[in-house]
Write a protein that holds these residues in place. Sequence first.
Motif, short mmCIF file in Angstrom:
data_model
loop_
_atom_site.label_atom_id
_atom_site.label_comp_id
_atom_site.label_asym_id
_atom_site.label_seq_id
_atom_site.Cartn_x
_atom_site.Cartn_y
_atom_site.Cartn_z
N ASP A 100 -1.15 -38.67 -3.22
CA ASP A 100 -0.44 -37.58 -2.53
C ASP A 100 0.97 -37.43 -3.11
O ASP A 100 1.48 -36.32 -3.30
CB ASP A 100 -0.29 -37.87 -1.03
N SER A 101 1.59 -38.57 -3.37
CA SER A 101 2.96 -38.54 -3.88
C SER A 101 2.99 -37.90 -5.27
O SER A 101 3.85 -37.07 -5.57
CB SER A 101 3.49 -39.98 -3.94
N VAL A 102 2.02 -38.29 -6.10
CA VAL A 102 1.95 -37.72 -7.45
C VAL A 102 1.62 -36.22 -7.36
O VAL A 102 2.16 -35.41 -8.13
CB VAL A 102 0.90 -38.46 -8.30
N ALA A 103 0.78 -35.84 -6.39
CA ALA A 103 0.42 -34.41 -6.25
C ALA A 103 1.66 -33.58 -5.93
O ALA A 103 1.81 -32.46 -6.41
CB ALA A 103 -0.64 -34.24 -5.16
N ILE A 104 2.56 -34.13 -5.13
CA ILE A 104 3.81 -33.40 -4.82
C ILE A 104 4.62 -33.23 -6.11
O ILE A 104 5.08 -32.14 -6.44
CB ILE A 104 4.63 -34.15 -3.75
#
Length: 344
Positions: free
Chosen positions: A202-206
């Motif tokens: 999720d963090s990388v997707a942001i």
Amino acid sequence: MKTHDVYFDDSGKQPFVQFLGSSAISQSFVLCDEITKEYCLPILQELVDLGDFSIIEVPKGESNKTIETCNIVWRALTKVNADRKALLINLGGGVLTDLGGFAASCYKRGIHFINIPTTLLAMVDASTGGKTGVDFGSFKNQIGVFSAPVFTWVHSIFLKTLPAMQIRSGAAEMIKHGLIYDAQHFEDVIINFQNPAPFISDSVAIKQAVVTKDPTEKGLRKILNFGHTLGHAIESFFLNTSTPLLHGEAIALGMILETYLSHKHLNLSNKDLSKILESIQRFYSLPKIEPSAYQNIIDLTKQDKKNEHGSVRYVGLKSLGKAVYDLPLHSEDILDAFAFYQSL
Ligand code: GLY
């Protein structure tokens, strides 16, 4: 700069092996330092068959993120006549993926590179987004280019090689991603602070969402620097003391100060202010900053790469999950934020 794919955990095996075996590649090199050679390369070799490859080992740590270390890489590649189809696999933390990406992008005007980050910090930040480079004297990332890896392969198996303080350091960037873009991600990271692995993607997707809209940081990408204008200056200040801070600790402190300034200038609510401060203070035991250091830190903010026309800029929060960039940062504001920090 083109954007690039990121694979997570075992979903990276197949594209990795396929690319390694493709005709796009003549020779493979794994770039590592003494730590990742000992602890991470064996894990990678258990995950996939690397086939024929050579190791290029460079000295570890921020102090070696230099053009001299790039020379080691370029010499090793030149010695074996590596051609333009050579592949550099960067296996390490942010120092190594930044430096390896830069060295690969310059060698014969650019060879392929793949990032395999081994620290949480590199997984959620440095290894994606295409910023590559080295330090120049005391100036961090002063020399570099935007250049995308073929892809980044984030495997949480490497987290087991890390001490807890490195996990805390990386989690600061995850908190940042939540604060600037997605309040739910902030909640997830705070609630699961001891076990961030399930939230890495999720963090990388942001980060990917932001970088895709503005790959070379003309505007929106600047929001990824929340906490960094003051955080970087504080990190540089403490680097020259007997108690240096980890990057994430400095950014956590920078986020406290910049959250306070958001409350002062952007009407960030009392509720959001308290929630952010309480969360950061719960997980990070941050140092006292002596008033004698204030001017030094103010001077250090003048070297920030976001500055324009000589004026220092920072990123603020309008609310939890909504950031604003290009805000002017005056010395009086910094002093005010330090006074607030001292009162906590
Ligand atoms: N580390 C912030 C960025 O990649 O833009």
